[in-house]
Design an enzyme around this catalytic site. Structure first.
Site, mmCIF file in Angstrom:
data_model
loop_
_atom_site.group_PDB
_atom_site.id
_atom_site.type_symbol
_atom_site.label_atom_id
_atom_site.label_comp_id
_atom_site.label_asym_id
_atom_site.label_seq_id
_atom_site.Cartn_x
_atom_site.Cartn_y
_atom_site.Cartn_z
ATOM 1 N N ASP A 1 -7.582 -54.723 12.078
ATOM 2 C CA ASP A 1 -7.926 -55.182 10.734
ATOM 3 C C ASP A 1 -7.144 -56.460 10.391
ATOM 4 O O ASP A 1 -5.944 -56.556 10.673
ATOM 5 C CB ASP A 1 -7.541 -54.062 9.749
ATOM 6 C CG ASP A 1 -8.041 -54.308 8.345
ATOM 7 O OD1 ASP A 1 -9.260 -54.336 8.144
ATOM 8 O OD2 ASP A 1 -7.194 -54.465 7.435
ATOM 9 N N GLU B 1 -0.197 -51.047 30.016
ATOM 10 C CA GLU B 1 0.585 -49.977 30.664
ATOM 11 C C GLU B 1 -0.267 -48.730 30.864
ATOM 12 O O GLU B 1 0.101 -47.829 31.606
ATOM 13 C CB GLU B 1 1.771 -49.572 29.772
ATOM 14 C CG GLU B 1 2.864 -50.600 29.670
ATOM 15 C CD GLU B 1 3.859 -50.204 28.581
ATOM 16 O OE1 GLU B 1 3.881 -49.013 28.174
ATOM 17 O OE2 GLU B 1 4.593 -51.088 28.124
HETATM 18 C C1 NOJ Z 1 -10.908 -55.730 6.289
HETATM 19 C C2 NOJ Z 1 -11.590 -54.419 6.174
HETATM 20 O O1 NOJ Z 1 -12.741 -54.418 6.968
HETATM 21 C C3 NOJ Z 1 -11.880 -54.229 4.712
HETATM 22 O O2 NOJ Z 1 -12.736 -53.143 4.470
HETATM 23 C C4 NOJ Z 1 -10.569 -54.068 3.993
HETATM 24 O O3 NOJ Z 1 -10.789 -53.996 2.609
HETATM 25 C C5 NOJ Z 1 -9.640 -55.241 4.275
HETATM 26 N N1 NOJ Z 1 -9.640 -55.636 5.654
HETATM 27 C C6 NOJ Z 1 -8.213 -54.892 3.909
HETATM 28 O O4 NOJ Z 1 -7.685 -53.988 4.834
#
Ligand code: NOJ
Length: 560
Positions: A207, A275
């Site tokens: 993310d 690893e």
């Molecule tokens: C990207 C994620 O896909 C989204 O749903 C989220 O709100 C933001 N990152 C923050 O983590």
């Protein structure tokens, strides 16, 4: 022996809240996912990616993690996860989990300790705390604006009730950003990676993989007006305008996106993954432009894949599609990586609606009943099917978002009081946000909640017309979107399209994409006038053909 499965995989995104509910609380869960996995194996995907199911107060639907190594009771237990994983592997499906390293929840024990500790303490150093500006520190430390609206800073209150320092959050105030300059943070995430790798996951979708490092000194910055809310900008590629590496560079200057230091983190993680046996992978969510910049995330010693948002943001028009396809293959290929392809996910308007919008909608802003330029659902679905039929003919790895195989549109008419996206709250309803693409799936037309689970209600209400989209109404029905996806995935695999090479065929007119990939010729008509098909038996088509003519908004695959 390595198979490099990730170079060609069709990866299905499961949004756990909305996939299937086993315990009847109206919210999807791991046991629900497990019970429906055979449907996905049958659909023909190679892997699943699960959005977060970790312990979380759910302020951002689980992207606010309070404990990275446990399952939220909403979704079940670690034992449920293990069962789900074992069942997926038994069915031959790889499993990728979401990793959220940019920020934690404010309920994470580290953040609670930081709030209780003094300014300058090691506890505060794990996050980004600063004194405010102004005579009494009453102004935020800089002018950065949160992706979800409002300031990127929130002021704390000292134990004695006086106003304290401010902390940084790119997203909601409940999502404080870690300070990735701290070795302790880096070590903690190596531990978290190992925790899930030891359990047997096949990889991680990372993310906000472009956000971890902030420019030294945290300088003021004002993004361009058209920057989308997920941190990317709308490409707005015009038909006929070539995709140049030097354009769409608005985010290059953002002091919180794509700083060079992020790449050290991923080189480090890659060593951890290597690893382990079994080709575990990292996939980057990095909303940066242009593609040559995204390609940095997939250099040989970093991640395996990066989401191709430039492709997702391209309208269904021949010239910009051809440009972005060529550019993607060339740019990712230059660093030895496969391109990925994606049309929908849990942050964007579902492509069965997006492709028929007649007014701009910035990424993440969503659409609702009062939005301008709302889509014609028939046109949208027709274009979506044609767009998917093109996408699944391209070499590389493709991501599918749950429900697109049913042709689900964006749920536009959600009542205001049902909306849950922090974007909606932080902008006082000015932006609808992303709830419309997150509505629980319909499985059986005549069951409560269309078979989503035993309860009558679901955490977001399902539109009444979704009975028609239910999986049981489409299974085995020739021409249904579900059967189209099943055929596309089966033929893609049988004809090795994901390892193929493209050779463009000209002479079909400005609105048509015609391309040979191995033994298949793909013709996509993005315009409205019918075109004559070239020779070759029709393998499949996204809509009914009229003899040998291909109607508008239709894609056909022919045997070359
Ligand atoms: C990207 C994620 O896909 C989204 O749903 C989220 O709100 C933001 N990152 C923050 O983590």
């Amino acid at each position: 022996m390595t198979s490099e499965w990730w170079r060609t995989a069709a990866i299905y995104q499961i949004y756990p809240r909305s996939f299937a509910d086993a315990n009847g609380d109206g919210m999807g869960d791991l046991a629900g996912i497990r019970s429906r996995l055979p449907e996905l194996a049958d659909l023909g995907v190679d892997a699943i990616w699960l959005s977060p199911f970790y312990t979380s107060p759910q302020k951002d639907a689980g992207y606010d993690v309070a404990d990275y190594c446990d399952v939220d009771p909403l979704f079940g237990t670690l034992a449920d996860f293990d069962d789900m994983l074992a069942e997926a592997h038994r069915l031959g499906l790889k499993v990728i989990v979401d990793l959220v390293p940019n920020h934690s929840s404010d309920r994470h024990v580290w953040f609670q300790q930081a709030l209780a500790a003094a300014p300058g303490s090691p506890e505060r150093a794990r996050y980004i705390f600063r004194d405010g500006r102004g005579a009494d520190g009453e102004l935020p430390p800089n002018n950065w604006e949160s992706v979800f609206g409002g300031s990127m800073w929130t002021r704390t209150t000292n134990p004695d009730g006086t106003p304290g320092q401010w902390y940084l959050h790119i997203f909601d105030s409940s999502q404080p950003d870690f300070d990735w300059e701290q070795e302790e943070v880096r070590e903690e995430f190596r531990r978290i990676l190992r925790f899930w790798l030891d359990r047997g996951v096949d990889g991680f979708r990372v993310d906000v993989a472009h956000g971890l490092i902030k420019a030294a000194g945290l300088p003021d910055y004002t993004p361009p007006a058209d920057a989308g809310s997920m941190g990317g900008n709308q490409h707005g590629l015009e038909a006929g305008v070539p995709l140049e590496p030097e354009i769409h560079d608005e985010n290059l200057g953002a002091p919180y996106w794509g700083q060079e230091g992020v790449h050290d983190v991923y080189r480090d993680w890659r060593r951890v993954l290597d690893e382990y046996d079994g080709e575990r992978i990292l996939a980057a969510e990095a909303w940066v432009d242009p593609l040559s910049r995204v390609a940095k995330w997939v250099r040989p010693d970093e991640m395996h894949q990066a989401f191709n948002f430039a492709y997702l943001e391209t309208p269904f028009e021949a010239a910009p599609l051809r440009a972005v396809i060529d550019r993607s293959i060339e740019t990712f290929g230059a660093v030895g990586a496969p391109s990925t392809w994606v049309l929908s996910n849990h942050d964007v308007i579902r492509h069965a609606s997006r492709l028929a919008l007649t007014a701009d909608s910035l990424q993440g802003h969503g659409i609702g009943p009062k939005s301008p330029g709302l889509p014609d659902p028939v046109v949208g679905l027709r274009r979506a099917r044609a767009a998917t039929a093109l996408m699944l003919a391209l070499p590389g790895s493709a991501y599918l978002y749950q429900g697109e195989e049913l042709g689900l549109p964006e749920a536009i008419d959600l009542p205001d009081e049902a909306r849950q996206d922090p974007t909606w709250f932080r902008t006082n309803g000015e932006r609808y946000g992303r709830d419309g693409c997150r509505v629980p799936l319909p499985w059986e037309a005549d069951a409560p909640a269309y078979g989503f689970g035993p309860a009558d209600t679901t955490w977001l209400p399902q539109p009444a017309e979704w009975a028609d989209f239910a999986r049981d109404r489409q299974r085995g029905v020739a021409g249904s979107t579900l059967e189209l996806y099943r055929s596309l995935l089966a033929e893609r695999r049988a004809r090795s399209l994901a390892t193929g090479e493209l050779e463009w065929l000209d002479g079909f007119g400005d609105d048509v994409l015609a391309v040979r990939n191995g033994t298949v010729i793909v013709v996509a008509n993005t315009g409205s006038s019918p075109v004559e098909l070239p020779e070759g038996d029709v393998i499949l088509a996204s809509a009914d053909l009229d003899g040998r003519t291909l109607p508008g908004d239709t894609t056909a695959w022919l045997a070359a």
